[in-house]
Design an enzyme around this catalytic site. Structure first.
Site, PDB file in Angstrom:
ATOM      1  N   GLY A   1       2.814  -8.804 -11.752  1.00 18.97           N
ATOM      2  CA  GLY A   1       2.513  -8.224 -10.456  1.00 18.97           C
ATOM      3  C   GLY A   1       1.176  -8.720  -9.948  1.00 18.97           C
ATOM      4  N   CYS A   2       0.963  -8.599  -8.632  1.00 20.03           N
ATOM      5  CA  CYS A   2      -0.268  -9.140  -8.054  1.00 20.03           C
ATOM      6  C   CYS A   2      -1.492  -8.361  -8.525  1.00 20.03           C
ATOM      7  CB  CYS A   2      -0.163  -9.181  -6.531  1.00 20.03           C
ATOM      8  SG  CYS A   2       0.348  -7.632  -5.772  1.00 20.03           S
ATOM      9  N   TYR A   3      -1.416  -7.032  -8.503  1.00 19.40           N
ATOM     10  CA  TYR A   3      -2.562  -6.251  -8.999  1.00 19.40           C
ATOM     11  C   TYR A   3      -2.827  -6.521 -10.478  1.00 19.40           C
ATOM     12  CZ  TYR A   3      -2.642  -3.256  -4.745  1.00 19.40           C
ATOM     13  OH  TYR A   3      -2.741  -2.761  -3.473  1.00 19.40           O
TER      14      TYR A   3
END
Lengths: 342, 342, 342, 342
Positions: C145-147
């Site tokens: 995921g980006c986070y």
């Protein structure tokens, strides 16, 4: 005087802005707030900026919910105002922020909207010649479109004074709130931030016949208008860049004098000092209009630039200004002349 | 072929964009990066996005620091390029991203810039008639201004094909990077976010004579141009809304055909399918140009809309495209055709 | 080597970014581009920035349309990747940009996603300990995921080196593209411009267990994480502000040394010089990660700040970096290290 | 009662916002507007949004120009208020929007500002325990910093109720107006749009001791605070994400009850209904504060989110609210509770 006002379409941008401005209006008490699909919800969930009204619950828009008010503001989709207005009778002042009653020419309406023409109401742009007289005491007001507000304020003095030929060319940038609150992919923040794009190019925008109507009324002939709206990466504001061919002999001094005279006594339309240019950032949230003029002798054109807040002076502010006139209140009652910046 | 390139003015926006694009150019090795007041600093402190060059130290811009390169890009303030270019001799390809050598008419230059005219170099807009021939093998290139790039690509085909009368009216919105990196109060983020404003209204913008030059060259007579630039709340991008009076008999089909023919073989200029409009968000960071045309019979005007990235195709991308032609490389070498979105 | 790649979900933001990056990848040829509800449309209508692919027509996502490619990128809604992947067999390298195969703990998956756990694939964050070995030659990759990409790069070195206690507190700001392209009212440009707001507060965001998984793996115990994501008024970028209590005796020098050592040889993770802070504007469009560390002795905390582009290094860039490793290509092939600014 | 008010520093953002709000205050008449380097200019050239004051000319800030007013607002650079205040005598209510008189601890002042401590004035955050009593009738008010306003409103109830341990961790995003109107390169629109970046990391921001002072006063011991400010791409607004370790036995119900009780009677601080999150877009231009709380049992933390307008409640609005109390006016006189949206 305490005026009881209802707002239909209170979950939309126009409705929200009317409510925000009415909260600061000393003579108005806010009555019913209504919606269609959002009926039953807390206003605080849909318009969280309206803190003092957060616990109000939206009623369904109907003759019943809107009855018993002195003023009813309609922020409804095009074509729905006539039916509602008819049910309200003549006791109430009905102020339509939609397009239904703006155009005088039924053929224009049918060409651009594709439905039967509902009629024509007094036009809520007090700065136009004769408008204040028509608004005084009226029970019906058609609030102008946001683009026609900016463009008419920009060009009417030039056409009225006969200093321009025909062939108006208008390019206007609007904030995204002008496109409403319906969720459409091209209006997503990811899409609009950092991006400018035109739409309705080539005369197709529905505000075009309204501009032509206003300019032609003072020009005395049907003015041709090339109008291109563009979507700008900001929530609010319209910057209208308007030009028309200068009549022979017109120069910068005559141009400036024309506008100084036209707006000398207007409370909201300000011709800026020479060297300063309109900026939508300076009118945010206010009924304030910034104008500037320029003469381009090499191009043979007169330019008029106008900045307004599309939701305030361009919709809800203009509506309340007209309401004040209809009710016999001082025209500027409850309307902010200062914008919010930065 | 490996070409060694120097960039003068590497701490500015034009210089930074040339460096970004050169990093992806397979035939270029980046040599000296120079600056004036920022000399001595790490490039990473001034252009933190250029990670692969972060530890480069800016040298002072001088004949010495720029010597020994095959190509020298100049991103200097107006009026400084001539002196530097003279010292570089004819061995190097000198590409001026400033205004000094764009105009052919010395009087135009003196009117708009107030200094003596330095001369005229081959013009780095390959899509103009005859431009590629002039660029092949040249050692000097004047990169067009960002607005003239957009406007010329938009209107040259119409004037070249003789389908429009005179009286071009152009309103263009530009991102703030077009105003450069010098810290001025009106360019602060607080001031520009949420705000649109015009500047240089009435023919005063220095890009006006350059547009007139390009359009007049293909029209065969001096075209009159009304040009209004506006500052939009976005870092990059130009949307140019251009119109001119249609000649009698011109219709939508002929208009479209003119542009299809003009740009059929161009690698970077794309006439969009009907119904789709240019959007600066679609060309960000690329050499890609989006065009669309419309005919407004009621207004009697032809409209052409163009979207470019002012720093890419409008400055550094156009510079590298022209460099490729001058060096005999395939024109598209190392230039991105796809933009970054959203 | 020429690798033929298909992209499923090509009309979304992740799919569009993979395509943008693949266009610049020298070893990749773009094959099928597929979608669900948008199948049958021109890609140019949905991703107008991808000019070179404008005339491609989206096929329906299916085993048939995706067959016959060396690499298949999946940019599908959560829960749809497993079924597609199963049909593709082991010949193809399948790279899932969704969440389905990121978590090792089935219970975590079920708690946060409410569906049965599909399994666990090699994790596409090459900078994690052991990740490159797991990615070499694999036929399945779960892109982080980006986070978690930003947060893991920020905090893994501190936990791996044992210089922080537990109690990580993370507040991250994300651009709106992280929320996808589905039209929702709160993501309208009018709503997000000028506004910051949190969401998924109190541990509810689905990326939380992924962060805990990555940090715990190097810490050797289950790390507690307080994670608050916020939506920022920008299209792209993540700024993660991460802190954890410093172990006794840790000081600024030891902190810095830990990160210098951890990332000395990483091509995309850059510990900035002291005094310079990460900025999402510097990594736009690139695989570049900016990090900075600080020790706050008064608060007893170690701070690590990270800036990435959520769609590039945070999704599609990380996917391609991992693809390169899986295929035995040099890890940095075709990936931009420089961002676009301003 | 008509109060005559002067504003020193009227060309800056704090001064401009005081003037905007005072224009709507029914008991205030605006007297002198003063500046330093901008003295002699029309206010309309510097604050074009303040249309009703456009023709005012800025006087030089001096004891003479500020004399004869009931209230004097000081929007001056740090360290300049003491000298001006001394000259004004005790007749006038002096309201300092700078930092000079906020801190009680002289050592804290000297550590963070490096100059001798000027003293401590009654603190203009009426919502703090005991603050209203201290403000009633006072002739000197120190307006809190914008970050401490948001953070104190967020965390004081938790510390006052004893439901949290120490170790507060605060990450706050601020609009760019918080950095003032001085033209600095990193504050250019081109730099800040699309970008988030931290600054003053690791305890260095000058608002940190003010937060510690406010939280410690109610906690009864010196609270440790990790504070990280970040710059967000919007002109106004602060979103503060605050957390602290929950004391054993604290749960979501007790947390919520604590805040409901603390703010039940506050006119401007609104604990949102569960499920709704603070949004800076909802408080723009208003004195309205949005709060929400969350308990994260897995992380062992209490979270409090606060959104304010940094220039309104965070500076000029708080100043006028405190002025009302000092003058014995109803506390909410002339202050907007509704924000402007979208």
């Amino acid at each position: 005087m305490t005026v009881r006002a209802a707002v239909a379409g209170a979950s939309g941008y126009a409705g929200g802005e009317v409510l925000r401005l009415l909260l600061a209006h000393p003579e108005v008490e806010i009555g019913a707030v209504t919606a269609n699909s959002n009926a039953g919800q807390r206003l605080g969930a849909l318009q969280p900026h309206l803190a003092p009204l957060a616990d109000r619950v939206l009623e369904a828009t109907s003759a019943e919910s809107l009855a018993g008010h002195d003023v009813v503001f309609l922020g409804l989709p095009h074509g729905q105002s006539a039916a509602v207005a008819q049910q309200l009778g003549d006791d109430a002042l009905v102020i339509d922020m939609g397009a239904d009653f703006r155009l005088k020419d039924a053929a224009d309406w049918e060409t651009f909207y594709g439905t039967p023409h509902a009629g024509t109401w007094p036009y809520g742009l007090p700065e136009l010649p004769g408008a204040r007289a028509a608004l005084a005491g009226t029970r019906r007001i058609a609030v102008p479109g946001c683009y026609p507000t900016a463009v008419s304020l920009a060009l009417v003095p030039a056409y009225a004074a006969g200093i321009v030929e025909d062939d108006a060319v208008i390019v206007a940038a609007s904030g995204t709130s002008g496109a409403g609150k319906a969720a459409k992919p091209h209006l997503l923040g990811s899409e609009v931030m950092g991006a400018m794009s035109p739409y309705g190019v080539g005369g197709g925008h529905r505000h075009t016949p309204e501009m032509i109507q206003n300019l032609s009324a003072v020009a005395g002939h049907r003015v041709t208008v090339s109008f291109t709206p563009t979507l700008a990466p900001m929530p609010r504001g319209i910057l209208a860049t308007c030009s028309a061919r200068a009549k022979p002999g017109v120069d910068a001094a005559r141009l400036r004098e024309t506008y100084e005279k036209a707006y000398a006594d207007e409370p909201y339309v300000h011709l800026l000092p020479e060297g300063q240019w309109p900026n939508t950032g300076a009118v945010l949230g206010s009924n304030h209009v910034q104008l500037q003029v320029a003469h381009d002798p090499a191009a043979g054109r007169v330019l008029v630039l106008a900045a307004i807040d599309n939701l305030a002076k361009g919709t809800a502010g203009g509506a309340i200004q007209s309401m004040n006139l209809a009710l016999g209140l001082p025209e500027t009652t409850g309307l902010p002349a200062a914008g919010i910046a930065p």
